[in-house]
Design a protein around this motif. Structure first.
Motif, PDB file in Angstrom:
ATOM      1  N   THR A 183       0.865  -1.182   0.000  1.00 15.43           N
ATOM      2  CA  THR A 183       0.000   0.000   0.000  1.00 15.43           C
ATOM      3  C   THR A 183       0.901   1.232   0.000  1.00 15.43           C
ATOM      4  OG1 THR A 183      -1.581  -1.245   1.316  1.00 15.43           O
ATOM      5  CG2 THR A 183      -1.905   1.146   1.190  1.00 15.43           C
ATOM      6  N   VAL A 184       0.874   1.974  -1.108  1.00 13.12           N
ATOM      7  CA  VAL A 184       1.770   3.122  -1.258  1.00 13.12           C
ATOM      8  C   VAL A 184       1.048   4.391  -0.789  1.00 13.12           C
ATOM      9  CG1 VAL A 184       3.191   4.442  -2.858  1.00 13.12           C
ATOM     10  CG2 VAL A 184       2.879   1.988  -3.226  1.00 13.12           C
ATOM     11  N   HIS A 185       1.713   5.141   0.088  1.00 18.79           N
ATOM     12  CA  HIS A 185       1.117   6.357   0.649  1.00 18.79           C
ATOM     13  C   HIS A 185       1.838   7.592   0.107  1.00 18.79           C
ATOM     14  CE1 HIS A 185      -1.420   4.350   3.674  1.00 18.79           C
ATOM     15  NE2 HIS A 185      -0.458   3.457   3.747  1.00 18.79           N
ATOM     16  N   PRO A 186       1.258   8.242  -0.924  1.00 25.26           N
ATOM     17  CA  PRO A 186       1.930   9.426  -1.464  1.00 25.26           C
ATOM     18  C   PRO A 186       1.783  10.648  -0.558  1.00 25.26           C
ATOM     19  CG  PRO A 186      -0.079   8.947  -2.696  1.00 25.26           C
ATOM     20  CD  PRO A 186       0.043   7.880  -1.647  1.00 25.26           C
ATOM     21  N   ASP A 187       0.958  10.541   0.466  1.00 31.30           N
ATOM     22  CA  ASP A 187       0.609  11.697   1.292  1.00 31.30           C
ATOM     23  C   ASP A 187       1.193  11.631   2.701  1.00 31.30           C
ATOM     24  OD1 ASP A 187      -0.794   9.503   2.010  1.00 31.30           O
ATOM     25  OD2 ASP A 187      -2.725  10.541   2.278  1.00 31.30           O
ATOM     26  N   ARG A 188       2.150  10.736   2.929  1.00 28.01           N
ATOM     27  CA  ARG A 188       2.719  10.619   4.272  1.00 28.01           C
ATOM     28  C   ARG A 188       4.206  10.936   4.239  1.00 28.01           C
ATOM     29  NH1 ARG A 188      -0.693   6.389   6.606  1.00 28.01           N
ATOM     30  NH2 ARG A 188       0.854   5.795   8.155  1.00 28.01           N
ATOM     31  N   ARG A 189       4.735  11.546   5.315  1.00 24.92           N
ATOM     32  CA  ARG A 189       6.180  11.840   5.378  1.00 24.92           C
ATOM     33  C   ARG A 189       6.976  10.577   5.694  1.00 24.92           C
ATOM     34  NH1 ARG A 189       8.079  16.684   4.379  1.00 24.92           N
ATOM     35  NH2 ARG A 189       9.906  16.739   5.724  1.00 24.92           N
ATOM     36  N   PHE A 190       6.360   9.655   6.413  1.00 24.55           N
ATOM     37  CA  PHE A 190       6.976   8.341   6.592  1.00 24.55           C
ATOM     38  C   PHE A 190       5.892   7.363   7.000  1.00 24.55           C
ATOM     39  CE2 PHE A 190       7.472  10.624  10.596  1.00 24.55           C
ATOM     40  CZ  PHE A 190       6.937   9.729  11.515  1.00 24.55           C
ATOM     41  N   VAL A 191       6.187   6.079   6.819  1.00 24.12           N
ATOM     42  CA  VAL A 191       5.227   5.032   7.176  1.00 24.12           C
ATOM     43  C   VAL A 191       5.976   3.970   7.972  1.00 24.12           C
ATOM     44  CG1 VAL A 191       3.479   3.447   6.330  1.00 24.12           C
ATOM     45  CG2 VAL A 191       4.079   5.441   4.964  1.00 24.12           C
ATOM     46  N   ASP A 192       5.497   3.687   9.169  1.00 22.80           N
ATOM     47  CA  ASP A 192       6.176   2.780  10.103  1.00 22.80           C
ATOM     48  C   ASP A 192       5.425   1.450  10.158  1.00 22.80           C
ATOM     49  OD1 ASP A 192       7.292   1.427  12.214  1.00 22.80           O
ATOM     50  OD2 ASP A 192       7.272   3.130  13.596  1.00 22.80           O
ATOM     51  N   ASN A 193       6.108   0.396   9.671  1.00 21.72           N
ATOM     52  CA  ASN A 193       5.517  -0.951   9.718  1.00 21.72           C
ATOM     53  C   ASN A 193       6.003  -1.764  10.916  1.00 21.72           C
ATOM     54  OD1 ASN A 193       4.170  -1.373   6.853  1.00 21.72           O
ATOM     55  ND2 ASN A 193       6.095  -0.309   6.505  1.00 21.72           N
ATOM     56  N   GLY A 194       6.748  -1.126  11.798  1.00 27.77           N
ATOM     57  CA  GLY A 194       7.317  -1.868  12.920  1.00 27.77           C
ATOM     58  C   GLY A 194       8.812  -2.055  12.704  1.00 27.77           C
ATOM     59  N   SER A 199      10.507   6.496   4.388  1.00 26.50           N
ATOM     60  CA  SER A 199      10.174   7.918   4.404  1.00 26.50           C
ATOM     61  C   SER A 199       9.955   8.415   2.986  1.00 26.50           C
ATOM     62  CB  SER A 199      11.254   8.738   5.101  1.00 26.50           C
ATOM     63  OG  SER A 199      12.271   9.094   4.198  1.00 26.50           O
ATOM     64  N   ALA A 200       9.332   9.573   2.906  1.00 31.03           N
ATOM     65  CA  ALA A 200       9.116  10.243   1.625  1.00 31.03           C
ATOM     66  C   ALA A 200      10.448  10.852   1.168  1.00 31.03           C
ATOM     67  CB  ALA A 200       8.016  11.283   1.780  1.00 31.03           C
ATOM     68  N   GLY A 201      10.378  11.927   0.383  1.00 29.97           N
ATOM     69  CA  GLY A 201      11.575  12.445  -0.280  1.00 29.97           C
ATOM     70  C   GLY A 201      12.520  13.212   0.615  1.00 29.97           C
ATOM     71  N   ILE A 202      13.779  13.071   0.358  1.00 24.78           N
ATOM     72  CA  ILE A 202      14.920  13.870   0.848  1.00 24.78           C
ATOM     73  C   ILE A 202      14.772  14.316   2.307  1.00 24.78           C
ATOM     74  CG2 ILE A 202      16.445  15.784   0.225  1.00 24.78           C
ATOM     75  CD1 ILE A 202      15.583  15.516  -2.678  1.00 24.78           C
ATOM     76  N   ALA A 203      14.225  15.504   2.569  1.00 30.77           N
ATOM     77  CA  ALA A 203      14.176  16.022   3.946  1.00 30.77           C
ATOM     78  C   ALA A 203      13.271  15.191   4.852  1.00 30.77           C
ATOM     79  CB  ALA A 203      13.712  17.482   3.957  1.00 30.77           C
ATOM     80  N   ALA A 204      12.345  14.443   4.277  1.00 37.88           N
ATOM     81  CA  ALA A 204      11.454  13.617   5.101  1.00 37.88           C
ATOM     82  C   ALA A 204      12.230  12.543   5.855  1.00 37.88           C
ATOM     83  CB  ALA A 204      10.366  12.984   4.234  1.00 37.88           C
ATOM     84  N   GLY A 205      13.439  12.232   5.379  1.00 36.79           N
ATOM     85  CA  GLY A 205      14.299  11.301   6.108  1.00 36.79           C
ATOM     86  C   GLY A 205      14.670  11.816   7.488  1.00 36.79           C
ATOM     87  N   ILE A 206      14.699  13.136   7.638  1.00 34.45           N
ATOM     88  CA  ILE A 206      14.971  13.737   8.955  1.00 34.45           C
ATOM     89  C   ILE A 206      13.798  13.463   9.887  1.00 34.45           C
ATOM     90  CG2 ILE A 206      15.360  15.925  10.177  1.00 34.45           C
ATOM     91  CD1 ILE A 206      16.785  16.959   7.664  1.00 34.45           C
ATOM     92  N   ASP A 207      12.580  13.652   9.381  1.00 34.27           N
ATOM     93  CA  ASP A 207      11.378  13.394  10.205  1.00 34.27           C
ATOM     94  C   ASP A 207      11.331  11.928  10.632  1.00 34.27           C
ATOM     95  OD1 ASP A 207       9.140  15.891   9.436  1.00 34.27           O
ATOM     96  OD2 ASP A 207      10.947  15.621   8.262  1.00 34.27           O
ATOM     97  N   MET A 208      11.605  11.031   9.676  1.00 30.05           N
ATOM     98  CA  MET A 208      11.591   9.608  10.003  1.00 30.05           C
ATOM     99  C   MET A 208      12.642   9.289  11.069  1.00 30.05           C
ATOM    100  SD  MET A 208      12.412   6.297   7.607  1.00 30.05           S
ATOM    101  CE  MET A 208      14.120   6.778   7.389  1.00 30.05           C
ATOM    102  N   SER A 209      13.816   9.877  10.929  1.00 30.01           N
ATOM    103  CA  SER A 209      14.887   9.609  11.891  1.00 30.01           C
ATOM    104  C   SER A 209      14.496  10.101  13.282  1.00 30.01           C
ATOM    105  CB  SER A 209      16.179  10.281  11.423  1.00 30.01           C
ATOM    106  OG  SER A 209      16.565   9.779  10.154  1.00 30.01           O
TER     107      SER A 209
END
Lengths: 238, 238
Positions: A183-194, A199-209
């Motif tokens: 299930t692909v989420h184009p509208d989320r900054r990151f998706v946590d499956n456990g 994460s989404a693009g480039i800077a979103a990796g900071i949010d995921m981290s």
């Protein structure tokens, strides 16, 4: 504590829930990590995979987050290092030259593996050596994280089947084609499956981290980290 | 156009003025750069100074912004390169090893110079070779930009006297002591004096860089850049 923390900083982070990052809302169902998953008072190995044409902020954002966060606890929470297929400099996107700490064969076993994105993924997703290594590490690691089009590499390694996933806005269709049962989420900054987090693009990796820091070390450490980095973080957990 | 822009992205950036980045409001008097200062259809040299213990995101954030932005116009707007005092790898804060493109003596003359911060500035601000080089470049360049405690280096070079300035939250007092006749703004993400621009800590260098892109290439290019980077940018100009 990071050495720069020579002065106190008690400023409050803005918590207005209307303040969402550019384009993507934050994880809507972020758990309350006040009872966080502190593994133990040990240092986790955190490997960041590098390859030619890796996007610079894709790997430098998480490098910064985990390095800063790690020093807010004792002993240091993360041993952050870079790893690449071959010895010698990696030429990142737009020409930044980086010397990876390890090759695939002398790399300490990662507890966390970060696979960043960038134009180089279009080549490396067809590189059987890297894809096999990712599969092998995935089988033994605690967490597997992708940033941006790093998700295409995880997809090629068969690690995203049936999961909730995301990637850079420009590569949503490519990811859908690679893992039709995800299930692909184009509208989320990151998706946590456990165990797998995309994460989404480039800077979103900071949010995921920061999310992972909150999950492993608690929200207080994640808040201190975003404040120290002066990054506009808006976790939905508050 | 960056190569990743293989698909259109027409999403609107949120423009809610309440959505301010963490801790620091954006520049309150940001000009409307719709009539931007396009120098000419030429490529500007943009040098990023590196030294041991430079903070990773301090230099990688601007590297990403200017590299991405530059490819939205033709010819490419910025030739982005790194420069250090000596040949050989620079070991950035927390151990990232980077090979600078140039030394001080073979560095192409910068139109824009970025001085990032990090723990290394505490040593390098007393390094007469680097400080003299910054003074020399400052006399010949179009824009002089500091990120985080890079402001301490500009201060030591005598380039901030009488100006409006800022730095990382933890170094506000240090900056005040170095330039008593400057007006220090602990509450701003960056401060634009025209030719000299200082940003606050670490991630605020990204905001400052987007501001400079807006100023030199127009707000549309800056918006495209922040959208491509999926960075939560909130310019007060909108």
């Amino acid at each position: 504590m990071p050495d720069d923390n020579s002065e106190g900083d008690n400023k409050q982070v803005t918590t207005d829930s209307a303040c969402l990052p550019n384009q993507r809302p934050v994880e809507p169902a972020l758990r309350d990590y006040s009872n966080h998953e502190r593994k133990s008072m040990t240092t986790r190995n955190l490997a960041i995979l590098l390859f030619d044409d890796v996007e610079v902020l894709d790997f430098c954002g998480p490098f910064e987050v985990f390095s800063v966060a790690g020093h807010f606890v004792d002993p240091v929470a993360f041993e952050v290092y870079t790893v690449a297929e071959q010895a010698g400099p990696v030429i990142a996107r737009n020409g930044l030259s980086v010397n990876p700490h390890y090759g695939l064969h002398d790399c300490p076993p990662p507890d966390l593996l970060i696979v960043p994105g960038g134009q180089g993924t279009r080549t490396q997703m067809h590189n059987p050596v890297l894809i096999e290594w990712i599969k092998q590490v995935a089988g033994e690691s605690e967490l597997l994280l992708s940033v941006c089009t790093g998700a295409l590499m995880l997809a090629r390694a068969g690690l995203l089947n049936g999961l909730e996933v995301t990637t850079h806005a420009n590569s949503i269709e490519a990811l859908r084609e690679l893992v039709p049962d995800a299930t692909v989420h184009p509208d989320r900054r990151f998706v946590d499956n456990g165990r797998v987090i995309c994460s989404a693009g480039i800077a979103a990796g900071i949010d995921m981290s920061l999310h992972v820091v909150a999950r492993l070390l608690g929200t207080e450490v994640a808040e201190k980290t975003s404040q120290h980095m002066e990054y506009p973080w808006e976790p939905a957990s508050r």
